[in-house]
Design a protein around this motif. Structure first.
Motif, PDB file in Angstrom:
ATOM      1  N   PRO A   1     -38.213 -34.678-106.683  1.00 57.26           N
ATOM      2  CA  PRO A   1     -39.151 -34.476-105.907  1.00 57.26           C
ATOM      3  C   PRO A   1     -39.378 -35.359-104.695  1.00 57.26           C
ATOM      4  O   PRO A   1     -39.722 -36.732-105.240  1.00 57.26           O
ATOM      5  N   ILE A   2     -39.407 -34.926-103.331  1.00 55.28           N
ATOM      6  CA  ILE A   2     -39.497 -36.145-102.274  1.00 55.28           C
ATOM      7  C   ILE A   2     -40.628 -35.647-101.691  1.00 55.28           C
ATOM      8  O   ILE A   2     -41.071 -36.516-100.746  1.00 55.28           O
ATOM      9  N   ALA A   3     -41.401 -34.478-101.710  1.00 56.72           N
ATOM     10  CA  ALA A   3     -42.426 -34.165-101.029  1.00 56.72           C
ATOM     11  C   ALA A   3     -43.369 -33.512-101.898  1.00 56.72           C
ATOM     12  O   ALA A   3     -42.580 -32.524-102.757  1.00 56.72           O
ATOM     13  N   TRP A   4     -44.674 -33.397-102.027  1.00 60.13           N
ATOM     14  CA  TRP A   4     -45.392 -32.465-102.921  1.00 60.13           C
ATOM     15  C   TRP A   4     -47.032 -32.458-102.403  1.00 60.13           C
ATOM     16  O   TRP A   4     -47.495 -33.532-102.039  1.00 60.13           O
ATOM     17  N   ARG A   5     -47.350 -31.447-102.123  1.00 62.07           N
ATOM     18  CA  ARG A   5     -48.470 -31.308-101.686  1.00 62.07           C
ATOM     19  C   ARG A   5     -49.516 -30.134-102.237  1.00 62.07           C
ATOM     20  O   ARG A   5     -49.027 -29.119-102.561  1.00 62.07           O
ATOM     21  N   LEU A   6     -51.048 -30.511-102.762  1.00 61.68           N
ATOM     22  CA  LEU A   6     -51.619 -29.504-103.028  1.00 61.68           C
ATOM     23  C   LEU A   6     -51.894 -28.472-101.873  1.00 61.68           C
ATOM     24  O   LEU A   6     -52.307 -28.645-100.805  1.00 61.68           O
ATOM     25  N   TYR A   7     -51.978 -27.070-102.311  1.00 62.69           N
ATOM     26  CA  TYR A   7     -52.065 -26.044-101.586  1.00 62.69           C
ATOM     27  C   TYR A   7     -53.790 -25.848-101.417  1.00 62.69           C
ATOM     28  O   TYR A   7     -54.436 -25.676-102.547  1.00 62.69           O
ATOM     29  N   LEU A   8     -54.317 -25.722-100.187  1.00 62.27           N
ATOM     30  CA  LEU A   8     -55.811 -25.434-100.248  1.00 62.27           C
ATOM     31  C   LEU A   8     -56.104 -24.257-100.005  1.00 62.27           C
ATOM     32  O   LEU A   8     -55.808 -23.860 -98.564  1.00 62.27           O
TER      33      LEU A   8
ATOM     34  N   VAL B   1     -62.629 -33.666-100.142  1.00 64.06           N
ATOM     35  CA  VAL B   1     -61.441 -33.165 -99.534  1.00 64.06           C
ATOM     36  C   VAL B   1     -61.633 -33.753 -97.957  1.00 64.06           C
ATOM     37  O   VAL B   1     -62.432 -33.602 -97.299  1.00 64.06           O
ATOM     38  N   PRO B   2     -60.566 -34.744 -97.699  1.00 64.43           N
ATOM     39  CA  PRO B   2     -60.676 -35.255 -96.162  1.00 64.43           C
ATOM     40  C   PRO B   2     -60.559 -34.166 -95.074  1.00 64.43           C
ATOM     41  O   PRO B   2     -60.213 -33.218 -95.151  1.00 64.43           O
ATOM     42  N   ALA B   3     -61.423 -34.372 -93.908  1.00 66.55           N
ATOM     43  CA  ALA B   3     -61.768 -33.649 -92.950  1.00 66.55           C
ATOM     44  C   ALA B   3     -60.413 -33.155 -92.296  1.00 66.55           C
ATOM     45  O   ALA B   3     -60.088 -31.900 -91.531  1.00 66.55           O
ATOM     46  N   LYS B   4     -59.335 -34.076 -92.401  1.00 66.19           N
ATOM     47  CA  LYS B   4     -58.233 -33.761 -91.548  1.00 66.19           C
ATOM     48  C   LYS B   4     -57.362 -32.664 -92.249  1.00 66.19           C
ATOM     49  O   LYS B   4     -56.301 -32.219 -91.673  1.00 66.19           O
ATOM     50  N   VAL B   5     -57.802 -32.298 -93.422  1.00 66.34           N
ATOM     51  CA  VAL B   5     -56.893 -31.336 -94.272  1.00 66.34           C
ATOM     52  C   VAL B   5     -57.562 -29.880 -94.006  1.00 66.34           C
ATOM     53  O   VAL B   5     -58.788 -29.704 -94.254  1.00 66.34           O
TER      54      VAL B   5
ATOM     55  N   VAL C   1     -59.941 -29.539-106.966  1.00 66.78           N
ATOM     56  CA  VAL C   1     -59.601 -29.185-105.677  1.00 66.78           C
ATOM     57  C   VAL C   1     -58.736 -28.042-105.390  1.00 66.78           C
ATOM     58  O   VAL C   1     -57.569 -28.066-106.034  1.00 66.78           O
ATOM     59  N   GLY C   2     -58.784 -27.035-104.654  1.00 68.11           N
ATOM     60  CA  GLY C   2     -57.890 -25.983-104.602  1.00 68.11           C
ATOM     61  C   GLY C   2     -57.810 -25.126-105.578  1.00 68.11           C
ATOM     62  O   GLY C   2     -57.025 -24.154-105.443  1.00 68.11           O
ATOM     63  N   VAL C   3     -58.857 -24.915-106.661  1.00 69.35           N
ATOM     64  CA  VAL C   3     -58.556 -24.049-107.844  1.00 69.35           C
ATOM     65  C   VAL C   3     -59.393 -22.919-107.290  1.00 69.35           C
ATOM     66  O   VAL C   3     -60.083 -22.461-106.509  1.00 69.35           O
TER      67      VAL C   3
ATOM     68  N   ALA D   1     -60.765 -23.900 -97.893  1.00 79.71           N
ATOM     69  CA  ALA D   1     -60.787 -24.867 -96.525  1.00 79.71           C
ATOM     70  C   ALA D   1     -62.124 -24.463 -95.504  1.00 79.71           C
ATOM     71  O   ALA D   1     -62.516 -25.466 -94.873  1.00 79.71           O
ATOM     72  N   ARG D   2     -62.592 -23.312 -95.798  1.00 81.31           N
ATOM     73  CA  ARG D   2     -63.975 -23.097 -94.971  1.00 81.31           C
ATOM     74  C   ARG D   2     -65.094 -23.502 -95.695  1.00 81.31           C
ATOM     75  O   ARG D   2     -66.389 -23.083 -95.116  1.00 81.31           O
ATOM     76  N   ASP D   3     -65.111 -23.840 -96.741  1.00 76.82           N
ATOM     77  CA  ASP D   3     -66.476 -24.093 -97.763  1.00 76.82           C
ATOM     78  C   ASP D   3     -66.711 -25.729 -97.538  1.00 76.82           C
ATOM     79  O   ASP D   3     -66.431 -26.522 -98.156  1.00 76.82           O
ATOM     80  N   THR D   4     -67.654 -25.910 -96.528  1.00 81.55           N
ATOM     81  CA  THR D   4     -67.880 -27.559 -96.228  1.00 81.55           C
ATOM     82  C   THR D   4     -68.386 -28.089 -97.480  1.00 81.55           C
ATOM     83  O   THR D   4     -68.402 -29.335 -97.710  1.00 81.55           O
ATOM     84  N   GLU D   5     -69.506 -27.479 -98.025  1.00 81.36           N
ATOM     85  CA  GLU D   5     -70.062 -28.299 -99.296  1.00 81.36           C
ATOM     86  C   GLU D   5     -69.412 -28.465-100.322  1.00 81.36           C
ATOM     87  O   GLU D   5     -69.200 -29.463-100.912  1.00 81.36           O
ATOM     88  N   ARG D   6     -68.358 -27.453-100.591  1.00 83.89           N
ATOM     89  CA  ARG D   6     -67.592 -27.669-101.548  1.00 83.89           C
ATOM     90  C   ARG D   6     -66.361 -28.632-101.394  1.00 83.89           C
ATOM     91  O   ARG D   6     -66.056 -29.420-102.241  1.00 83.89           O
ATOM     92  N   ARG D   7     -66.033 -28.793-100.047  1.00 82.14           N
ATOM     93  CA  ARG D   7     -64.944 -29.968 -99.674  1.00 82.14           C
ATOM     94  C   ARG D   7     -65.555 -31.152 -99.821  1.00 82.14           C
ATOM     95  O   ARG D   7     -65.077 -32.104-100.339  1.00 82.14           O
TER      96      ARG D   7
END
Length: 258
Positions: free
Chosen positions: A151-158, A174-178, A119-121, A163-169
């Motif tokens: 570390p108190i917060a950690w999030r993968l950068y998409l 990858v959750p729709a809300k992301v 995810v996100g690569v 983000a716009r590749d529905t099939e890959r998501r």
């Protein structure tokens, strides 16, 4: 679970810590795999992927342990933010018992990858390699004293291409809300959440990847945070109490507007 590599008090503290974190896992059947996975991370050995960890944890039934850990890592779900909050509540009081929080640190971390499916690569800057390459990137917020950081917060950068590749998501679950957010937007969301949670404040530190964006600096000011951030050499500044002015028109050519 074999904790013979710890002495009695250490083993007891570790068990209590695991108990507090396990409350975030939602289902009881995830607790024991979670404990074993954490032990595997702490055991000696350079490789911390699931297969060598399984061999160290259960040398007599490595294949079964491998499958159990794979299922836990790949299929189990829990609220990551809740887990990080629990870690913070457990660890931060110990960190600050003798020293106050001195700084908040915004940074991103790159993880080199060979294939295209994680995810996100994408081909992007990787700090570990010091160049653009195929990798994942995560944005983090850490709090630090003069001797320790957490570390108190950690999030993968998409990346936007993801983000716009529905099939890959869908394949990667990858959750729709992301949705797509810049690294600066992710960092600001983490900072705002920390402020709202009452995390002890420190001077916010960030490199030019964040500090060069004026909207990022303005948001820090609005939050009442003191900051020291990197900027690029071509940034334009002017003294306090002044503002940029449009140059007078010389009478020739177009009138200046900037």
């Amino acid at each position: 679970m074999d904790l013979q590599w710890m002495d009695g008090p250490q083993a007891e503290r570790f068990t209590l810590y695991m108990d507090s974190l396990a409350a975030c896992l939602r289902h009881r059947d995830r607790i024991e795999p979670f404990r074993r996975y954490c032990v595997g991370l702490l055991l000696p050995g350079e490789r911390k992927s699931v297969e060598p960890m399984a061999a160290r944890l259960r040398p007599d039934r490595t294949a079964a342990e491998h499958q159990a850990l794979l299922h836990f890592v790949g299929q189990s779900s829990w609220e990551a933010d809740a887990l990080l909050r629990t870690v913070r509540h457990e660890v931060l009081p110990v960190m600050t018992a003798s020293q106050p929080v001195a700084s908040w640190i915004i940074d991103d971390t790159g993880f080199p990858k060979q294939g295209p499916h994680s995810v996100g690569v994408a081909r992007q800057y990787c700090g570990e390699l010091g160049k653009q390459d195929n990798c994942q990137v995560a944005v983090s917020l850490s709090v630090a004293t003069s001797n320790a950081s957490l570390p108190i917060a950690w999030r993968l950068y998409l990346p936007e291409i993801w983000a716009r590749d529905t099939e890959r998501r869908n394949v990667a679950k990858v959750p729709a809300k992301v949705t797509f957010q810049t690294k600066q937007e992710i960092a600001l969301a983490q900072i705002r959440a920390a402020v709202a949670d009452g995390v002890p404040k420190g001077v916010l530190l960030a490199d030019a990847g964040y500090g060069n964006t004026s909207s990022f600096r303005d948001a820090l000011t609005e939050l009442g945070l003191t900051y020291v951030v990197g900027v690029q050499g071509n940034i334009v500044v002017w003294p306090p109490g002044t503002e940029p002015a449009v140059p007078a028109w010389s009478g020739r050519g177009r009138k200046p507007t900037r």
